[in-house]
Enzyme design. Sequence first.
Site, PDB file in Angstrom:
ATOM      1  N   ARG A  68       9.704  15.893   6.276  1.00 30.95           N
ATOM      2  CA  ARG A  68      11.050  16.345   6.069  1.00 30.95           C
ATOM      3  C   ARG A  68      11.146  17.319   4.870  1.00 30.95           C
ATOM      4  O   ARG A  68      10.143  17.483   3.758  1.00 30.95           O
ATOM      5  CB  ARG A  68      11.817  14.996   5.500  1.00 30.95           C
ATOM      6  N   MET A  79      -1.711  13.073   3.730  1.00 32.31           N
ATOM      7  CA  MET A  79      -2.144  13.427   2.423  1.00 32.31           C
ATOM      8  C   MET A  79      -3.637  13.543   2.284  1.00 32.31           C
ATOM      9  O   MET A  79      -4.288  14.398   1.658  1.00 32.31           O
ATOM     10  CB  MET A  79      -1.202  12.875   1.555  1.00 32.31           C
ATOM     11  N   GLY A 112       1.474   7.885  -3.749  1.00 36.47           N
ATOM     12  CA  GLY A 112       1.535   7.618  -5.381  1.00 36.47           C
ATOM     13  C   GLY A 112       0.550   6.560  -5.656  1.00 36.47           C
ATOM     14  O   GLY A 112      -0.128   6.683  -6.966  1.00 36.47           O
ATOM     15  N   HIS A 137      -2.404   5.586  -4.108  1.00 32.39           N
ATOM     16  CA  HIS A 137      -3.847   6.173  -3.693  1.00 32.39           C
ATOM     17  C   HIS A 137      -4.425   7.402  -3.946  1.00 32.39           C
ATOM     18  O   HIS A 137      -5.393   7.723  -3.712  1.00 32.39           O
ATOM     19  CB  HIS A 137      -3.876   5.651  -1.995  1.00 32.39           C
ATOM     20  N   HIS A 167      15.380   4.331  -0.572  1.00 32.34           N
ATOM     21  CA  HIS A 167      14.190   3.655  -1.091  1.00 32.34           C
ATOM     22  C   HIS A 167      14.613   2.784  -2.249  1.00 32.34           C
ATOM     23  O   HIS A 167      13.783   2.435  -2.880  1.00 32.34           O
ATOM     24  CB  HIS A 167      13.224   4.822  -1.719  1.00 32.34           C
ATOM     25  N   LEU A 202       6.195   7.926  -3.475  1.00 33.59           N
ATOM     26  CA  LEU A 202       5.696   9.109  -2.676  1.00 33.59           C
ATOM     27  C   LEU A 202       4.880   8.554  -1.490  1.00 33.59           C
ATOM     28  O   LEU A 202       3.586   8.074  -1.690  1.00 33.59           O
ATOM     29  CB  LEU A 202       4.582   9.636  -3.730  1.00 33.59           C
ATOM     30  N   GLU A 230       8.331  -3.666  -0.515  1.00 29.89           N
ATOM     31  CA  GLU A 230       9.713  -3.621  -0.008  1.00 29.89           C
ATOM     32  C   GLU A 230       9.904  -4.864   0.908  1.00 29.89           C
ATOM     33  O   GLU A 230      10.943  -5.602   0.872  1.00 29.89           O
ATOM     34  CB  GLU A 230      10.006  -2.214   0.897  1.00 29.89           C
ATOM     35  N   GLY A 240       2.608   4.930  -0.625  1.00 30.17           N
ATOM     36  CA  GLY A 240       1.254   5.589  -0.296  1.00 30.17           C
ATOM     37  C   GLY A 240       0.272   6.456  -1.156  1.00 30.17           C
ATOM     38  O   GLY A 240      -0.830   6.263  -1.410  1.00 30.17           O
ATOM     39  N   ASN A 278      11.337  -4.953   9.971  1.00 31.45           N
ATOM     40  CA  ASN A 278      11.654  -3.497   9.641  1.00 31.45           C
ATOM     41  C   ASN A 278      11.446  -2.703  11.102  1.00 31.45           C
ATOM     42  O   ASN A 278      10.427  -2.774  11.621  1.00 31.45           O
ATOM     43  CB  ASN A 278      10.422  -2.921   8.691  1.00 31.45           C
ATOM     44  N   ARG A 281      15.411  -4.981   6.967  1.00 35.61           N
ATOM     45  CA  ARG A 281      15.552  -3.570   6.404  1.00 35.61           C
ATOM     46  C   ARG A 281      16.529  -2.747   7.069  1.00 35.61           C
ATOM     47  O   ARG A 281      16.580  -2.346   7.974  1.00 35.61           O
ATOM     48  CB  ARG A 281      14.243  -2.856   6.300  1.00 35.61           C
TER      49      ARG A 281
HETATM   50  P1  AMP Z   1       3.512   5.242   3.132  1.00 36.25           P
HETATM   51  O1  AMP Z   1       4.552   5.822   3.775  1.00 36.25           O
HETATM   52  O2  AMP Z   1       4.031   4.645   1.690  1.00 36.25           O
HETATM   53  O3  AMP Z   1       2.652   4.261   3.868  1.00 36.25           O
HETATM   54  O4  AMP Z   1       2.439   6.176   2.666  1.00 36.25           O
HETATM   55  C1  AMP Z   1       2.036   7.276   3.387  1.00 36.25           C
HETATM   56  C2  AMP Z   1       1.050   8.473   2.995  1.00 36.25           C
HETATM   57  O5  AMP Z   1       0.256   7.979   1.903  1.00 36.25           O
HETATM   58  C3  AMP Z   1       0.543   9.231   4.057  1.00 36.25           C
HETATM   59  O6  AMP Z   1       0.731  10.695   3.706  1.00 36.25           O
HETATM   60  C4  AMP Z   1      -0.984   9.059   3.430  1.00 36.25           C
HETATM   61  O7  AMP Z   1      -1.705  10.104   3.891  1.00 36.25           O
HETATM   62  C5  AMP Z   1      -0.998   8.882   2.079  1.00 36.25           C
HETATM   63  N1  AMP Z   1      -2.157   8.078   1.370  1.00 36.25           N
HETATM   64  C6  AMP Z   1      -2.551   6.591   1.982  1.00 36.25           C
HETATM   65  N2  AMP Z   1      -3.720   6.382   1.271  1.00 36.25           N
HETATM   66  C7  AMP Z   1      -4.224   7.383   0.685  1.00 36.25           C
HETATM   67  C8  AMP Z   1      -5.302   7.825   0.107  1.00 36.25           C
HETATM   68  N3  AMP Z   1      -6.120   7.046  -0.268  1.00 36.25           N
HETATM   69  N4  AMP Z   1      -5.239   9.082  -0.237  1.00 36.25           N
HETATM   70  C9  AMP Z   1      -4.479  10.162  -0.342  1.00 36.25           C
HETATM   71  N5  AMP Z   1      -3.247   9.943   0.689  1.00 36.25           N
HETATM   72  C10 AMP Z   1      -3.071   8.613   0.999  1.00 36.25           C
END
Ligand code: AMP
Length: 397
Positions: free
Chosen positions: A243, A286, A332, A334, A183, A211, A381, A330, A12, A95
């Site tokens: 974005r 987040m 969605g 967590h 995605h 998400l 992915e 991430g 990637n 990817r």
């Molecule tokens: P990804 O692009 O799929 O790696 O997701 C990244 C996003 O997931 C970021 O905004 C992180 O802050 C969020 N994230 C990862 N772990 C957590 C968590 N435990 N609680 C809230 N947001 C999370």
Amino acid sequence: MDGMDKATLVINAGSSSFKFSVFQAFQGGLASTVQGQIQGIGTTPSFEARDSDGAVVGREDWADSNTGRVALFDFLVRWLENRLGGVRLVAAGHRIVHGGARFRGPALIDPAVVVELEGLIPLAPLHQPHAVAAIKALSLADPALPQVACFDTAFHQSQPWRSQAFGIPHALSEEGIRRYGFHGLSYAYIASRLPEIDPGLAQAKVIAAHLGNGASLCAMEGGRSIDGSTGFSTIEGLMMGTRSGSIDPGVLIHLMRNKGMSLDAVETMLFRESGLLGVSGISNDMRLLLGSADPRAARAVELYCHTIVKWTGALASSMGGIDAFVFTAGIGEHAAPVRARVCAMLGWLGVRLDEAANDRGERWISAPDSRIPVLVLPTDEERMIAIDTLKTVEGRR
Ligand code: AMP
């Protein structure tokens, strides 16, 4: 140990880094055995690899900024050969963000495919050039290794034309100004998991919410994409980490005509300075926003959830119903408070949350009296790319 003597490399590529993972056949499926990244390309590159337990198994630093992609891939392939012992790398899967109208599935890479991928750079100028550079570098470092392009757009090729079209002059649509969707590797993985999890979901109308830092929704029926929130570029749809998501194009005309903003400044604003970061003025993370007492953080989270719910309504309508909702990536996977909020706002659809299950991050988070089930499914992915890559090189024989 069946098949453990073969390994697939997944790449990637980003602007100054690339992530890699290695998959090997294991117990009838694939197991990720090594993963890592090379970063700092163009400055002072460094390499780190971890095993499946997360333990660091390799590290290297280069002081010379002239150490380019070919030398770095050469290092990686040799390092992997050494690490994997008697196991052979049989293919590498990349990817690729954009497959245009032409690529409906994974493609074995040859010089003609590279030319086509280069031709798609104007459609994804921030991502595509790095993937193409990685393909070229790896083919110089290891010319015998088959490479496969796996596209984020391909899964959405099944959408009916009306989901893909903009209401613009026909001639422009014919030129490829249309919605492609992104995605797709994540959604293809989720679609492949649904029938295993519940055969009742195999033919269902499902809205999946990817998400992460990038964010989108996909409406799928029978495991095929019917509509989605992402369009021509990776901006349309949900508000994301940095974005904006969908924005009235009149704003852009106004900013350029009356506020003296250049094209580049508008692009930077839309891709890098908006979303959770722009609205909060704090961060695109987040976790940080959910932990903050600043009202700007709360507003960013509120708007984030609002756009998810708004697009869910649009896509459920477009698909003619909804039988299940899936959270992934991430946020969605967590961020329980985001899921809780979205589910509460989808109460009109009959969604009822099992709060304890949501807090624990269980697979099924809807209450027994929910009209539709709500699930949390981790996406993968890289695994999808490994599966597609193996199928493609095996299909060639
Ligand atoms: P990804 O692009 O799929 O790696 O997701 C990244 C996003 O997931 C970021 O905004 C992180 O802050 C969020 N994230 C990862 N772990 C957590 C968590 N435990 N609680 C809230 N947001 C999370």
